[in-house]
Design a protein around this motif. Structure first.
Motif, PDB file in Angstrom:
ATOM      1  N   TYR A 321       0.837  -1.337  -0.170  1.00  0.00           N
ATOM      2  CA  TYR A 321      -0.180  -0.118   0.274  1.00  0.00           C
ATOM      3  C   TYR A 321       0.852   0.938   0.168  1.00  0.00           C
ATOM      4  CZ  TYR A 321      -4.808   1.854   1.542  1.00  0.00           C
ATOM      5  OH  TYR A 321      -5.609   3.334   1.171  1.00  0.00           O
ATOM      6  N   GLY A 322       0.529   2.498  -0.857  1.00  0.00           N
ATOM      7  CA  GLY A 322       1.096   3.555  -0.814  1.00  0.00           C
ATOM      8  C   GLY A 322       0.329   4.645  -0.149  1.00  0.00           C
ATOM      9  N   TYR A 323       0.289   5.882  -0.645  1.00  0.00           N
ATOM     10  CA  TYR A 323      -0.048   7.101  -0.433  1.00  0.00           C
ATOM     11  C   TYR A 323      -1.727   6.413  -0.121  1.00  0.00           C
ATOM     12  CZ  TYR A 323       4.206   8.948   1.186  1.00  0.00           C
ATOM     13  OH  TYR A 323       5.379   9.602   1.762  1.00  0.00           O
ATOM     14  N   LEU A 324      -2.666   6.250  -0.570  1.00  0.00           N
ATOM     15  CA  LEU A 324      -4.410   5.998  -0.258  1.00  0.00           C
ATOM     16  C   LEU A 324      -3.993   5.097  -1.425  1.00  0.00           C
ATOM     17  CD1 LEU A 324      -5.296   8.851   1.455  1.00  0.00           C
ATOM     18  CD2 LEU A 324      -5.053   6.400   2.198  1.00  0.00           C
ATOM     19  N   TRP A 325      -3.306   4.399  -2.358  1.00  0.00           N
ATOM     20  CA  TRP A 325      -3.291   3.674  -3.065  1.00  0.00           C
ATOM     21  C   TRP A 325      -2.991   2.122  -3.268  1.00  0.00           C
ATOM     22  CZ3 TRP A 325      -4.509   5.344  -8.289  1.00  0.00           C
ATOM     23  CH2 TRP A 325      -4.932   6.610  -8.980  1.00  0.00           C
ATOM     24  N   TRP A 326      -3.561   1.193  -3.817  1.00  0.00           N
ATOM     25  CA  TRP A 326      -3.157  -0.265  -3.635  1.00  0.00           C
ATOM     26  C   TRP A 326      -1.987  -0.374  -5.030  1.00  0.00           C
ATOM     27  CZ3 TRP A 326      -4.605  -3.375  -0.213  1.00  0.00           C
ATOM     28  CH2 TRP A 326      -6.233  -2.100   0.916  1.00  0.00           C
ATOM     29  N   LEU A 327      -0.485  -0.510  -4.654  1.00  0.00           N
ATOM     30  CA  LEU A 327       0.317  -1.141  -5.623  1.00  0.00           C
ATOM     31  C   LEU A 327       0.701  -2.569  -5.287  1.00  0.00           C
ATOM     32  CD1 LEU A 327       2.593   0.973  -3.646  1.00  0.00           C
ATOM     33  CD2 LEU A 327       1.032   1.688  -5.441  1.00  0.00           C
ATOM     34  N   ASN A 328       1.373  -3.086  -6.474  1.00  0.00           N
ATOM     35  CA  ASN A 328       1.178  -4.820  -6.406  1.00  0.00           C
ATOM     36  C   ASN A 328       2.854  -5.425  -6.597  1.00  0.00           C
ATOM     37  OD1 ASN A 328      -0.425  -6.738  -7.647  1.00  0.00           O
ATOM     38  ND2 ASN A 328       0.424  -6.833  -9.599  1.00  0.00           N
ATOM     39  N   THR A 329       3.255  -4.672  -6.075  1.00  0.00           N
ATOM     40  CA  THR A 329       4.620  -4.611  -6.346  1.00  0.00           C
ATOM     41  C   THR A 329       5.421  -6.045  -5.640  1.00  0.00           C
ATOM     42  OG1 THR A 329       5.570  -4.070  -3.693  1.00  0.00           O
ATOM     43  CG2 THR A 329       5.772  -2.376  -5.726  1.00  0.00           C
ATOM     44  N   LYS A 330       4.475  -6.552  -5.194  1.00  0.00           N
ATOM     45  CA  LYS A 330       4.588  -8.272  -4.435  1.00  0.00           C
ATOM     46  C   LYS A 330       3.799  -9.316  -5.389  1.00  0.00           C
ATOM     47  CE  LYS A 330       5.162  -6.880  -0.167  1.00  0.00           C
ATOM     48  NZ  LYS A 330       4.658  -6.344   1.838  1.00  0.00           N
ATOM     49  N   GLY A 331       3.147  -8.759  -6.971  1.00  0.00           N
ATOM     50  CA  GLY A 331       2.116  -9.251  -7.286  1.00  0.00           C
ATOM     51  C   GLY A 331       0.996 -10.247  -6.594  1.00  0.00           C
ATOM     52  N   LYS A 332       0.683  -9.798  -5.943  1.00  0.00           N
ATOM     53  CA  LYS A 332      -0.473 -10.165  -4.670  1.00  0.00           C
ATOM     54  C   LYS A 332      -1.741  -9.384  -5.334  1.00  0.00           C
ATOM     55  CE  LYS A 332       1.798 -12.798  -1.189  1.00  0.00           C
ATOM     56  NZ  LYS A 332       2.189 -13.000  -0.525  1.00  0.00           N
ATOM     57  N   ASN A 333      -1.809  -8.104  -5.217  1.00  0.00           N
ATOM     58  CA  ASN A 333      -3.379  -7.415  -5.116  1.00  0.00           C
ATOM     59  C   ASN A 333      -3.519  -7.113  -6.407  1.00  0.00           C
ATOM     60  OD1 ASN A 333      -3.685  -6.155  -2.142  1.00  0.00           O
ATOM     61  ND2 ASN A 333      -1.532  -4.664  -2.672  1.00  0.00           N
ATOM     62  N   LEU A 334      -3.308  -7.423  -7.261  1.00  0.00           N
ATOM     63  CA  LEU A 334      -3.204  -6.932  -8.563  1.00  0.00           C
ATOM     64  C   LEU A 334      -2.615  -8.869  -9.692  1.00  0.00           C
ATOM     65  CD1 LEU A 334      -3.530  -3.636  -9.986  1.00  0.00           C
ATOM     66  CD2 LEU A 334      -5.189  -4.682  -8.836  1.00  0.00           C
ATOM     67  N   PRO A 335      -2.862  -9.855  -9.216  1.00  0.00           N
ATOM     68  CA  PRO A 335      -2.493 -11.089  -9.854  1.00  0.00           C
ATOM     69  C   PRO A 335      -2.434 -10.879 -11.413  1.00  0.00           C
ATOM     70  CG  PRO A 335      -4.446 -11.068  -8.603  1.00  0.00           C
ATOM     71  CD  PRO A 335      -3.937 -10.273  -8.362  1.00  0.00           C
ATOM     72  N   GLY A 336      -1.041 -11.873 -12.010  1.00  0.00           N
ATOM     73  CA  GLY A 336      -1.287 -11.316 -13.421  1.00  0.00           C
ATOM     74  C   GLY A 336      -1.056  -9.459 -14.093  1.00  0.00           C
ATOM     75  N   LEU A 337      -0.822  -9.054 -12.928  1.00  0.00           N
ATOM     76  CA  LEU A 337      -0.065  -7.349 -13.860  1.00  0.00           C
ATOM     77  C   LEU A 337       1.122  -7.350 -13.378  1.00  0.00           C
ATOM     78  CD1 LEU A 337      -3.170  -7.181 -14.157  1.00  0.00           C
ATOM     79  CD2 LEU A 337      -3.218  -5.269 -14.116  1.00  0.00           C
ATOM     80  N   PRO A 338       1.981  -6.744 -14.030  1.00  0.00           N
ATOM     81  CA  PRO A 338       2.803  -5.826 -13.632  1.00  0.00           C
ATOM     82  C   PRO A 338       3.152  -5.765 -12.885  1.00  0.00           C
ATOM     83  CG  PRO A 338       1.971  -5.068 -16.258  1.00  0.00           C
ATOM     84  CD  PRO A 338       1.053  -5.824 -15.220  1.00  0.00           C
ATOM     85  N   ALA A 339       4.550  -5.393 -12.125  1.00  0.00           N
ATOM     86  CA  ALA A 339       4.379  -5.395 -10.421  1.00  0.00           C
ATOM     87  C   ALA A 339       4.645  -3.541 -10.362  1.00  0.00           C
ATOM     88  CB  ALA A 339       5.801  -5.901  -9.957  1.00  0.00           C
ATOM     89  N   SER A 340       4.924  -2.888 -10.922  1.00  0.00           N
ATOM     90  CA  SER A 340       4.644  -1.383 -11.876  1.00  0.00           C
ATOM     91  C   SER A 340       2.926  -0.367 -11.169  1.00  0.00           C
ATOM     92  CB  SER A 340       5.216  -1.134 -12.568  1.00  0.00           C
ATOM     93  OG  SER A 340       4.696  -1.366 -14.320  1.00  0.00           O
TER      94      SER A 340
END
Length: 389
Positions: A321-340
């Motif tokens: 989690y960033g500044y009230l944004w959901w991130l995907n650096t671990k590939g778990k919040n948005l599975p199948g999408l890039p880490a960025s």
């Protein structure tokens, strides 16, 4: 003759040396920014997108509508006693696909103005970034109580809370606001979202998704702006990006404070208890596109670039989690999408997914399942498609 020939050779070599530097600039056209009240469309063929796969992605999205009640009759059971108004009905699932700045697909009633729930949190983050740009917040690491002296940060628990703690949902702010306590205890007040009692931790040491604390951040931003946040959001963000006049940030019935002798509404970071940001999919797409372009809109830096970078950096204790944004650096919040990739996520579900790697913004509203399921199918249709997972 020898001198002339030598001069020509030198010029030729000089020009040749410049070519590699010039080619990228010539090959990379300036980003397209849609003017107000319009957004250019391009066909899949014009953008090299696989038409059949894109159609499959849209069909998938249309087939996965949320089970949330169309008349919001499940709101109280889900979230507890409302504090603000709700519409009498919502739209069916709808969405937009923005690729390389152009509309390549749309479906459903994308002009329907609906609550977008916690996407408003990412909008509050944007207002914090604007406050940094305008000098209203000098340092995110500074205690909020240095600038906000309304009593909300006077206790020993709350005094150390910084702006960054609020933005990362690690504030552990203690207290009540607008009739809701930050402890989230009690079914009547919090519905299915109630939690069991626990010991408060030191600010900055524990993540908890907590709308009372986010609403405290919103009130604190109101204090430093000394102006209602919807007015600031319109002037500093929505007008510059060409948004419509149909959106509205609806306050609770009791969330008013005095500003220079006049009542001013303090808005919320969601629609958990009614109110919140009511907006259509087109304006959500413009907001997502602003972040895709690093906070810059057609040469105007609305959100500082260094703030955008910090906002998209995972916190120490949050679930990516960033500044009230959901991130995907671990590939778990948005599975199948890039880490960025990253997303603004709202209940319902009402979501904005941004994938810088693909120059892509996807808005998908009132859907079931993880928003990445639609986005990764869109990505599979792009010329730079990732392998399906």
């Amino acid at each position: 003759m020898i001198a002339v020939t030598r001069r020509r050779c030198l010029l030729t070599l000089a020009c040749a040396a410049l070519v590699p530097a010039l080619v990228p600039a010539l090959a990379a056209p300036a980003a397209y920014f849609p003017p107000a009240s319009a957004w250019a469309h391009k066909t899949p063929a014009q953008l090299g997108v696989d038409k059949a796969k894109l159609a499959e992605a849209i069909a998938f999205a249309q087939a996965h509508e949320t089970e949330r009640a169309r008349d919001f009759s499940d709101q109280r059971q889900t979230f507890g006693e409302p504090l603000g108004s709700l519409p009498s009905r919502r739209a069916a699932t709808n969405g937009l696909v923005i690729y390389k700045g152009y509309v390549v697909a749309e479906f459903g009633d994308t002009h329907f103005v609906d609550p977008t729930y916690s996407v408003a949190k990412s909008m509050l983050s944007t207002l914090a970034g604007v406050a940094m740009r305008t000098g209203r917040i000098a340092d995110l690491e500074a205690p909020v109580g240095q600038a906000v002296t309304d009593g909300g940060y006077a206790s020993a628990q709350n005094a150390p809370i910084t702006w960054k703690h609020h933005l990362q949902q690690e504030s552990e702010w203690e207290g009540s606001l607008w009739g809701k306590n930050a402890d989230f205890i009690g079914h009547d007040a919090f519905g299915a979202g109630e939690r069991k009692p626990r010991t408060l931790q030191a600010p900055g040491s524990h993540y908890e998704y907590n709308d009372v604390r986010i609403n405290r951040l919103a009130l604190s931003l109101l204090r430093v702006y000394n102006k209602p946040l919807p007015d600031v959001f319109q002037q500093e963000v929505m007008d510059p990006i060409g948004a419509s006049a149909s959106w509205k940030w609806v306050p609770y019935t009791n969330s008013y404070v005095d500003i220079d002798g006049k009542p001013a509404a303090s808005v919320s970071g969601g629609t958990r208890w009614g109110g919140g940001m009511w907006i259509d999919s087109w304006d959500m797409a413009r907001f997502g596109y602003l972040w895709l372009r690093g906070g810059n809109w057609n040469g105007r830096q609305i959100v500082p670039a260094d703030y955008v970078q910090a906002a998209l950096t995972p916190s120490e204790h949050g679930p990516d989690y960033g500044y009230l944004w959901w991130l995907n650096t671990k590939g778990k919040n948005l599975p199948g999408l890039p880490a960025s990739a990253y997303a603004a996520l709202g209940a319902g579900s009402n979501d904005i997914v941004v994938s810088p790697e693909h120059d892509l913004v996807v808005v998908w509203r009132w859907h079931a399942g993880n928003t990445a399921e639609f986005a990764k199918r869109v990505i599979a249709a792009l010329p730079t498609a990732l392998p399906r997972k």
